[in-house]
Design a protein around this motif. Structure first.
Motif, PDB file in Angstrom:
ATOM      1  N   ALA A  17       1.632 -15.594  -3.079  1.00 42.31           N
ATOM      2  CA  ALA A  17       2.700 -15.652  -2.445  1.00 42.31           C
ATOM      3  C   ALA A  17       3.599 -14.142  -2.031  1.00 42.31           C
ATOM      4  CB  ALA A  17       3.903 -16.493  -3.341  1.00 42.31           C
ATOM      5  N   VAL A  18       3.094 -13.147  -2.586  1.00 42.98           N
ATOM      6  CA  VAL A  18       3.424 -11.964  -2.417  1.00 42.98           C
ATOM      7  C   VAL A  18       2.542 -11.155  -1.781  1.00 42.98           C
ATOM      8  CG1 VAL A  18       5.162 -11.595  -4.250  1.00 42.98           C
ATOM      9  CG2 VAL A  18       2.703 -10.991  -4.693  1.00 42.98           C
ATOM     10  N   PHE A  19       1.627 -11.690  -1.003  1.00 42.68           N
ATOM     11  CA  PHE A  19       0.735 -11.076  -0.215  1.00 42.68           C
ATOM     12  C   PHE A  19      -0.260 -10.304  -0.877  1.00 42.68           C
ATOM     13  CE2 PHE A  19       4.194 -12.724   2.348  1.00 42.68           C
ATOM     14  CZ  PHE A  19       3.288 -13.243   3.625  1.00 42.68           C
ATOM     15  N   ALA A  20      -0.395 -10.392  -2.012  1.00 40.56           N
ATOM     16  CA  ALA A  20      -1.616  -9.701  -2.696  1.00 40.56           C
ATOM     17  C   ALA A  20      -2.836  -9.981  -2.159  1.00 40.56           C
ATOM     18  CB  ALA A  20      -1.505  -9.914  -4.264  1.00 40.56           C
ATOM     19  N   THR A  21      -3.801  -9.021  -2.231  1.00 36.83           N
ATOM     20  CA  THR A  21      -5.182  -9.082  -1.812  1.00 36.83           C
ATOM     21  C   THR A  21      -6.124  -8.414  -2.711  1.00 36.83           C
ATOM     22  OG1 THR A  21      -5.060  -7.105  -0.428  1.00 36.83           O
ATOM     23  CG2 THR A  21      -4.522  -9.345   0.884  1.00 36.83           C
ATOM     24  N   VAL A  40      -5.060  -9.770 -13.394  1.00 41.45           N
ATOM     25  CA  VAL A  40      -3.743  -8.932 -13.506  1.00 41.45           C
ATOM     26  C   VAL A  40      -2.892  -9.617 -12.695  1.00 41.45           C
ATOM     27  CG1 VAL A  40      -2.950  -6.785 -13.412  1.00 41.45           C
ATOM     28  CG2 VAL A  40      -5.405  -6.963 -14.437  1.00 41.45           C
ATOM     29  N   ALA A  41      -1.616  -9.783 -13.342  1.00 41.23           N
ATOM     30  CA  ALA A  41      -0.518 -10.074 -12.431  1.00 41.23           C
ATOM     31  C   ALA A  41       0.100  -8.994 -11.361  1.00 41.23           C
ATOM     32  CB  ALA A  41       0.593 -10.739 -13.455  1.00 41.23           C
ATOM     33  N   PRO A  42       0.680  -9.333 -10.318  1.00 37.29           N
ATOM     34  CA  PRO A  42       1.392  -8.367  -9.610  1.00 37.29           C
ATOM     35  C   PRO A  42       2.155  -7.637 -10.183  1.00 37.29           C
ATOM     36  CG  PRO A  42       0.914 -10.517  -8.099  1.00 37.29           C
ATOM     37  CD  PRO A  42       0.567 -10.496  -9.895  1.00 37.29           C
ATOM     38  N   PRO A  43       2.919  -6.454  -9.674  1.00 34.97           N
ATOM     39  CA  PRO A  43       3.986  -5.731 -10.584  1.00 34.97           C
ATOM     40  C   PRO A  43       5.287  -6.433 -10.544  1.00 34.97           C
ATOM     41  CG  PRO A  43       2.683  -4.347  -8.893  1.00 34.97           C
ATOM     42  CD  PRO A  43       2.056  -5.819  -8.956  1.00 34.97           C
ATOM     43  N   THR A  44       5.505  -7.519  -9.589  1.00 44.17           N
ATOM     44  CA  THR A  44       6.752  -8.188  -9.728  1.00 44.17           C
ATOM     45  C   THR A  44       6.548  -9.403 -10.343  1.00 44.17           C
ATOM     46  OG1 THR A  44       6.417  -9.181  -7.470  1.00 44.17           O
ATOM     47  CG2 THR A  44       7.669  -7.109  -7.714  1.00 44.17           C
TER      48      THR A  44
END
Lengths: 134, 146
Positions: A17-21, A40-44
């Motif tokens: 959803a936050v466009f992490a790749t 690992v979860a994204p920073p937000t």
């Protein structure tokens, strides 16, 4: 409230959803190769855990907050360590300040997130602007 | 899939003002629904024009947290590991209206804002724009490069 259990699929869903790749957000082998116990979860991502405490604040009848009039003013995350799948997290919200500014109210809420051992993981700080009647 | 360890940039290779990453993110209404479900933020101003209009907004807006969440991704790709982001803050200064047909393109430029050699930390300043207008203020991430 019981602890928030960080699920692997939830981390993947949020990452998409936050466009992490980055592979460490999706692939346990890549995450382990980078020294993490699981993906690992994204920073937000901490906002997901914080959201539950903010929802409690917004639902509090005494707070008198109209959900549709709430605008996010600013946000900060300060990490001691990253959130990984499998973490059991508990957030405690503290209202750090309330200010009135030209008919609007500004509420600063600070959520401290700890793991199952009680060790600090992240502090999420939000300022919410509750817009007054125009 | 081949797994190779990410190459972390070193602090002494950086100079203040260096552009370390840039990217563009095309948002659609679908992106907002996806983010609502993933984050649990179901404020209807992010998917219902009638509710947005009723509270005086031009139309459905992107979640500020979606803009914040995607804006850090070019930095994560640059440092190779999202756990290197120690601290990340933004101010939501302007909304991002997402047209039902045209969507909205959010552009991110990440520059070196400060270097702390003792701590091994770089401050990366993000310029995040929609229609050439900055939508996030004081968008800063502290990243560990040790």
């Amino acid at each position: 409230m019981p602890p928030y259990l960080v699920g692997r699929e939830k981390v993947r869903e949020f990452s998409r959803a936050v466009f992490a790749t980055n592979p460490i957000n999706f692939d346990p082998d890549a995450a382990r190769a980078a020294g993490h116990s699981d993906i690992v979860a994204p920073p937000t991502f901490a906002v997901v855990v914080q959201e539950a405490t903010l929802a409690q604040l917004l639902a509090e009848p005494d707070a008198g907050i109209d959900f549709t009039r709430v605008v996010h003013g600013d946000q900060r995350f300060s990490y001691s360590r990253p959130i990984v799948a499998g973490d059991e997290l508990t957030a405690t919200l503290r209202v750090a300040s309330v200010k009135s500014l030209g008919g609007h109210s500004m509420v600063t809420a600070e959520s401290t997130v700890v793991d199952a051992t009680g060790a600090h993981v992240v502090t999420a700080t939000s300022t919410l602007v509750v817009r007054g009647d125009e | 899939m081949t797994i190779s360890a990410p190459v972390t940039p070193t602090l002494d290779s950086l100079t203040l003002g260096d552009i370390v990453a840039e990217s563009s993110f095309p948002l659609t209404r679908d992106s907002l629904v996806r983010y609502a479900g993933a984050s649990g933020d179901f404020n209807p101003i992010h998917y219902r024009d009638d509710v947005a209009h009723a509270v005086g907004l031009p139309g459905v807006l992107a979640h500020g947290m979606l803009t914040m969440g995607l804006a850090i991704q070019p930095v994560v790709d640059w440092v190779g590991d999202s756990s290197r982001v120690l601290d990340y803050q933004v101010r939501f200064t302007r909304p991002v209206p997402v047209d039902p047909d045209l969507g909205a393109v959010v552009t991110v430029v990440a520059k070196v804002g400060a270097l702390d050699a003792d701590a091994g930390v770089a401050r990366i300043d993000l310029t995040v724009t929609f229609n050439s207008v900055t939508v996030l203020g004081k968008a800063q991430a502290r990243v560990s490069l040790v």
